[in-house]
Design a protein around this motif. Structure first.
Motif, PDB file in Angstrom:
ATOM      1  N   ARG A  48       0.835  -1.200   0.000  1.00 40.77           N
ATOM      2  CA  ARG A  48       0.000   0.000   0.000  1.00 40.77           C
ATOM      3  C   ARG A  48       0.874   1.254   0.000  1.00 40.77           C
ATOM      4  N   SER A  49       0.467   2.266  -0.735  1.00 44.04           N
ATOM      5  CA  SER A  49       1.157   3.566  -0.821  1.00 44.04           C
ATOM      6  C   SER A  49       2.628   3.420  -1.236  1.00 44.04           C
ATOM      7  N   PHE A  50       2.858   2.527  -2.191  1.00 42.67           N
ATOM      8  CA  PHE A  50       4.235   2.252  -2.622  1.00 42.67           C
ATOM      9  C   PHE A  50       4.889   3.482  -3.248  1.00 42.67           C
ATOM     10  N   THR A  51       4.143   4.260  -4.005  1.00 41.63           N
ATOM     11  CA  THR A  51       4.707   5.463  -4.628  1.00 41.63           C
ATOM     12  C   THR A  51       5.204   6.434  -3.564  1.00 41.63           C
ATOM     13  N   ASP A  52       4.410   6.604  -2.512  1.00 41.05           N
ATOM     14  CA  ASP A  52       4.823   7.495  -1.417  1.00 41.05           C
ATOM     15  C   ASP A  52       6.072   6.950  -0.719  1.00 41.05           C
ATOM     16  N   ALA A  53       6.085   5.632  -0.491  1.00 46.69           N
ATOM     17  CA  ALA A  53       7.248   5.005   0.156  1.00 46.69           C
ATOM     18  C   ALA A  53       8.498   5.190  -0.687  1.00 46.69           C
ATOM     19  N   THR A  54       8.349   5.082  -2.003  1.00 43.27           N
ATOM     20  CA  THR A  54       9.484   5.255  -2.914  1.00 43.27           C
ATOM     21  C   THR A  54      10.042   6.668  -2.823  1.00 43.27           C
ATOM     22  N   GLU A  55       9.156   7.643  -2.771  1.00 43.74           N
ATOM     23  CA  GLU A  55       9.602   9.037  -2.682  1.00 43.74           C
ATOM     24  C   GLU A  55      10.332   9.313  -1.370  1.00 43.74           C
ATOM     25  N   VAL A  56       9.852   8.742  -0.280  1.00 45.05           N
ATOM     26  CA  VAL A  56      10.459   8.978   1.034  1.00 45.05           C
ATOM     27  C   VAL A  56      11.760   8.193   1.189  1.00 45.05           C
ATOM     28  N   LEU A  57      11.735   6.904   0.826  1.00 47.73           N
ATOM     29  CA  LEU A  57      12.895   6.034   1.058  1.00 47.73           C
ATOM     30  C   LEU A  57      13.966   6.164  -0.019  1.00 47.73           C
ATOM     31  N   GLN A  58      13.584   6.587  -1.203  1.00 51.02           N
ATOM     32  CA  GLN A  58      14.479   6.726  -2.358  1.00 51.02           C
ATOM     33  C   GLN A  58      15.280   5.448  -2.589  1.00 51.02           C
ATOM     34  N   GLU A  59      16.614   5.488  -2.438  1.00 50.95           N
ATOM     35  CA  GLU A  59      17.412   4.287  -2.730  1.00 50.95           C
ATOM     36  C   GLU A  59      17.192   3.172  -1.707  1.00 50.95           C
ATOM     37  N   GLY A  60      16.625   3.490  -0.564  1.00 48.25           N
ATOM     38  CA  GLY A  60      16.339   2.482   0.460  1.00 48.25           C
ATOM     39  C   GLY A  60      15.069   1.697   0.202  1.00 48.25           C
TER      40      GLY A  60
END
Length: 113
Positions: free
Chosen positions: A17-29
């Motif tokens: 869930r909310s993978f796009t948001d997680a990608t923006e926050v975590l970036q390379e992590g």
């Protein structure tokens, strides 16, 4: 077309869930995050007689395949039918238990907090 074979399986789909948001926050992590989730999902599904069939970015396709002995061909209907056996019922139960265990494990995971 390539000839195929009909089988009876249970398919499950887990989506982060909310993978796009997680990608923006975590970036390379984000890959570490996905791998942590994948380790939980794969481990539980394997423990409960399923298989993680495919990982598609933020989603996991999971499969529980019934034994050939639990299926028969209904010639009149030209279809495969699942026998109502204890083993088939147990596989159905294990697929549902897997999802409940996955949800609980993800909520308890210290690595994902």
């Amino acid at each position: 077309m390539i000839p195929g074979e009909k089988v009876i399986c249970i398919f499950g789909f887990c989506d982060i869930r909310s993978f796009t948001d997680a990608t923006e926050v975590l970036q390379e992590g984000v890959m570490i995050f996905v791998n942590e989730i994948g380790e939980i999902v794969h481990g539980i599904v394997d423990k409960y007689s399923g298989a993680a069939n495919k990982n598609i970015g933020d989603a996991f396709l999971l499969v529980w395949k019934f034994e050939e002995e639990d299926q028969y061909v209904d010639i009149e209907k030209d279809d495969i039918v699942l026998e109502k056996t204890n083993r088939a019922q147990q596989l159905c139960d294990m697929s549902m238990i897997s999802f409940l265990k996955i949800i609980a494990a993800l909520k308890r995971s210290r690595a994902l907090i």
